[in-house]
Design a protein around this motif. Structure first.
Motif, short mmCIF file in Angstrom:
data_model
loop_
_atom_site.label_atom_id
_atom_site.label_comp_id
_atom_site.label_asym_id
_atom_site.label_seq_id
_atom_site.Cartn_x
_atom_site.Cartn_y
_atom_site.Cartn_z
N ALA A 1 -11.23 -2.28 0.92
CA ALA A 1 -10.06 -3.04 0.50
C ALA A 1 -8.89 -2.88 1.47
N TYR A 2 -8.88 -1.78 2.20
CA TYR A 2 -7.70 -1.49 3.02
C TYR A 2 -8.03 -0.44 4.05
N ASP B 1 -9.88 2.67 2.48
CA ASP B 1 -9.94 2.62 1.01
C ASP B 1 -10.93 1.56 0.55
N SER B 2 -11.77 1.93 -0.39
CA SER B 2 -12.51 0.90 -1.11
C SER B 2 -11.76 0.73 -2.43
N LEU B 3 -12.31 -0.02 -3.37
CA LEU B 3 -11.55 -0.25 -4.60
C LEU B 3 -11.35 1.04 -5.38
N LYS B 4 -12.30 1.94 -5.32
CA LYS B 4 -12.20 3.14 -6.15
C LYS B 4 -12.21 4.44 -5.37
N SER B 5 -12.11 4.36 -4.05
CA SER B 5 -12.11 5.62 -3.30
C SER B 5 -11.27 5.51 -2.05
N SER B 6 -10.94 6.65 -1.51
CA SER B 6 -10.21 6.69 -0.26
C SER B 6 -10.86 7.76 0.61
N SER B 7 -11.26 7.41 1.82
CA SER B 7 -11.94 8.38 2.68
C SER B 7 -11.22 8.47 4.01
N GLU B 8 -11.30 9.64 4.61
CA GLU B 8 -10.70 9.80 5.92
C GLU B 8 -11.74 9.58 7.00
N GLU C 1 -1.70 5.13 14.59
CA GLU C 1 -0.76 4.61 15.58
C GLU C 1 -1.36 4.75 16.97
N GLU D 1 -5.72 -7.49 4.85
CA GLU D 1 -6.68 -7.00 3.84
C GLU D 1 -7.89 -7.90 3.69
N GLU E 1 -5.98 2.08 6.67
CA GLU E 1 -4.70 2.55 7.18
C GLU E 1 -4.92 2.93 8.64
N ARG F 1 -2.98 13.22 -0.28
CA ARG F 1 -2.51 12.13 0.57
C ARG F 1 -2.01 10.94 -0.25
N HIS G 1 0.81 -1.22 0.00
CA HIS G 1 0.00 0.00 0.00
C HIS G 1 0.83 1.26 0.00
N TYR G 2 2.13 1.11 0.01
CA TYR G 2 3.01 2.28 0.07
C TYR G 2 3.74 2.50 -1.24
N ILE H 1 -7.35 9.84 -6.91
CA ILE H 1 -8.34 9.52 -5.88
C ILE H 1 -7.92 10.12 -4.53
N ARG H 2 -6.69 9.88 -4.12
CA ARG H 2 -6.29 10.26 -2.78
C ARG H 2 -5.78 11.71 -2.69
N LEU I 1 -5.80 -1.30 -6.87
CA LEU I 1 -5.35 -0.51 -5.73
C LEU I 1 -5.13 0.94 -6.08
N SER I 2 -6.02 1.46 -6.92
CA SER I 2 -5.88 2.84 -7.38
C SER I 2 -6.11 3.85 -6.27
N ALA I 3 -6.71 3.41 -5.16
CA ALA I 3 -7.02 4.36 -4.09
C ALA I 3 -5.75 4.96 -3.48
N SER J 1 -7.36 6.50 7.42
CA SER J 1 -8.13 6.47 6.18
C SER J 1 -8.56 5.07 5.83
#
Lengths: 445, 126
Positions: free
Chosen positions: B36-37, B57-64, B42, B83, B39, A318, A284-285, A314-315, A307-309, B55
């Motif tokens: 999907a992920y 992530d879904s397959l097509k977006s990333s939200s905080e 800590e 995952e 983050e 960030r 993811h990095y 998209i991001r 893993l386009s997010a 944050s």
């Protein structure tokens, strides 16, 4: 590849749409004194046959080399003719990942195969779709490690290509990362200098292999000394991956560098082919695009961006990096090259390159004007030697024999004026080596 | 019985004495699609109400995910590090799919959050 010119009517239509009255007004943002006012000083017009002879006459004045002994990150390997043939197909001929990529299943499949082969060669789990070049891939790998472990210190071996070091410093200038250069000892990264570092503070350790001076580095003690830092294996001779222990076998976290050796010709420094592979922990990095295999709605195997997010579209701010494409054409060339050469082919080219340089060292060692620099170091296909010669006379002889000589290191290190970096590949012959030796003898003091 | 409180950013909060467990609402998981992920933050990270904590992530977006109240991250849902486990957010967003636990520095902030009824009404109106 098809090419459509636009007619005067097309131009008029476009200008009208833009509300402009001339093509020149498109360039109004360029300051007046910088604009070209006269036509280029080219004679003409010429008809086709005149034009061909004109170019032939210009070409005959250009010095072409029969053999090269210069490497330092740009290697003259054999490229099967089919590489040009396949990659120049219209369907493949693009510089970038296509937009609406899933429509271009063929391009996505070549990228997927490229990723698979890079993973195999480096012994790691994940490869991205490629990067600009080895230097930027190295800088991106360091940033990747920083995002992963949130530490702030980077240790870079002085065996990293000096231009890569420069690029990394530029890239990191506005980050919190602190770069420290680790000196070499007998041509290899100094273990003593590394042992003085606090491993818990170190984000990544960056080691080139074979290093800039051609020497094969020891990764085991470095891995042991920095168990929780990212160990970054850089190589600008991807062909060496086929015969050396793989980065995966050394338990490195990230491997990156340049794969120019895979079917990409030498041409004034570019375009090259940056690559990054890593363990799945770093998935993811990783920056850039990733292509995955999946099934479409009728159950057929299909390829897709995945893993386009992580990415910029998209991001946004960030995102893992601002890389939002790949070096598609170069990656396709590498894919075709590797498919044609196969495991045995690339191993053969690597071993022959290595054998040639050991033969050249043996021959040079019999010369009075030559002395090897690191006598006991194991090297791949490049080595350092001191030449006690008159450089001007040396260059004159080399030119006469149409030999591109070894790299004088004074260019990178002002205190290394008599030191030369010699490289051979499978393209060198004993005859060429003898001409190089004659040029050295003619220039000896 | 403990009751779920909600933010306008679609996080839910469940109070456990001076701590709160945080996740995303059923409506939010439906809107995002397959997760999907994640983050994860800590442990020890201090956040103010409204700040981004981590944050998703879904397959097509990333939200905080924003902090519903101010505090310190004291626990994260370790299952989400894998995952293949992230789908628990889709399957059980209010239970197994919790994301982190905050130790509150200002519990009064809870009063500003919406009840389940208020939240459902907001979502319907959207």
């Amino acid at each position: 590849m098809s090419y459509h010119n636009h007619s005067i009517r097309d131009e008029e239509k476009m200008l009208k749409f833009l509300g402009l009255d001339s093509i020149d007004s498109l360039f109004s943002s360029i300051p007046e004194p910088l604009r070209l006012k006269d036509d280029l000083a080219i004679e003409g017009p010429l008809n086709e046959s005149q034009l061909v002879s004109e170019f032939e006459s210009i070409a005959s004045d250009v010095l072409t080399f029969r053999e090269s002994f210069k490497g330092a990150g740009a290697y003259n390997h054999f490229i099967p003719a089919a590489v040009d043939e396949v990659t120049s197909r219209q369907e493949f001929y693009t510089a970038y990942t296509p937009y609406q990529p899933e429509v271009s299943q063929g391009t996505l499949q070549t990228i997927f195969e490229y990723q698979t082969m890079m993973c195999d060669l480096t012994g790691l789990d994940v490869s991205n779709a490629s990067m600009y070049d080895g230097a930027s891939a190295t800088a991106e790998s360091i940033l990747m490690a920083m995002r992963f472990n949130k530490r702030k210190k980077v240790l870079i071996s002085s065996g990293l290509h000096p231009e890569y070091i420069e690029t990394v410093k530029t890239y990191l200038r506005n980050t919190e990362l602190e770069v420290e250069l680790i000196p070499l000892s007998s041509g290899k990264t100094s273990m003593e200098a590394l042992s003085k570092e606090d491993p818990d503070a170190v984000s990544s350790v960056v080691i080139q292999n074979p290093n800039f001076f051609g020497i094969i580095e020891d990764f085991e003690p470095i891995r042991k000394g920095f168990p929780d830092s990212a160990l970054i294996y850089v190589t600008n001779e991807a062909l060496s991956l086929s015969v050396l222990k793989t980065p995966g076998e050394y338990s490195v976290d990230i491997c990156c560098g340049d794969a120019q050796s895979f079917g990409i010709p030498l041409s004034f420094g570019g375009p090259y082919l940056g690559f990054i592979t890593c363990t799945s922990e770093y998935l993811h990095y990783i920056p850039g695009r990733l292509v995955g295999a999946t099934y479409d709605n009728s159950g057929k195997r299909a390829f897709t961006m995945t893993l386009s997010a992580r990415e910029q579209h998209i991001r946004r701010e960030r995102a893992t990096s601002n890389i939002c494409s790949n070096h598609a054409l170069s990656a396709i060339r590498a894919t075709v090259y590797l498919s044609l050469m196969g495991n045995r082919g690339i191993e053969g080219a690597a071993l022959l390159s290595m054998k040639n340089s050991h033969l050249l060292l043996e021959k040079l060692s019999q010369l009075k004007g030559f002395s090897p620099v690191y006598r006991d170091a194991r090297f791949f296909h490049e080595f350092l030697g001191r030449l006690d010669i008159d450089p001007e006379r040396f260059n004159e002889s080399l030119k006469r024999y149409r030999i591109l000589g070894p790299l004088n290191l004074e260019r990178f290190f002002p205190d290394m004026e008599n030191l030369y970096l010699f490289n051979t590949t499978e393209m060198n012959s004993e005859e060429g080596m003898n001409l190089l030796i004659r040029a050295i003898e003619e220039a000896s003091l | 019985m403990a009751e779920y409180l909600y933010t306008e950013d679609h996080e839910w909060v469940l109070r456990e004495e001076n701590r709160v467990r945080v996740g995303i609402s059923d409506f939010a998981q439906g809107e995002l699609g397959d997760i999907a992920y994640v983050e994860l933050p800590e442990i020890g990270k201090e956040v103010k109400k409204g700040e981004a904590v981590c944050s998703i992530d879904s397959l097509k977006s990333s939200s905080e995910i924003y902090a519903p109240v101010s505090g310190k991250v004291v626990e994260v849902n370790e299952k989400l590090r894998k995952e293949e486990n992230c789908e628990i957010i889709n399957k059980d967003p209010l239970g197994e799919g919790w994301i982190f636990v905050l130790e509150m520095s200002n519990p009064e902030e809870l009063e500003k959050l919406m009840s389940e009824d208020q939240y459902n009404k907001m979502v319907e109106e959207e």
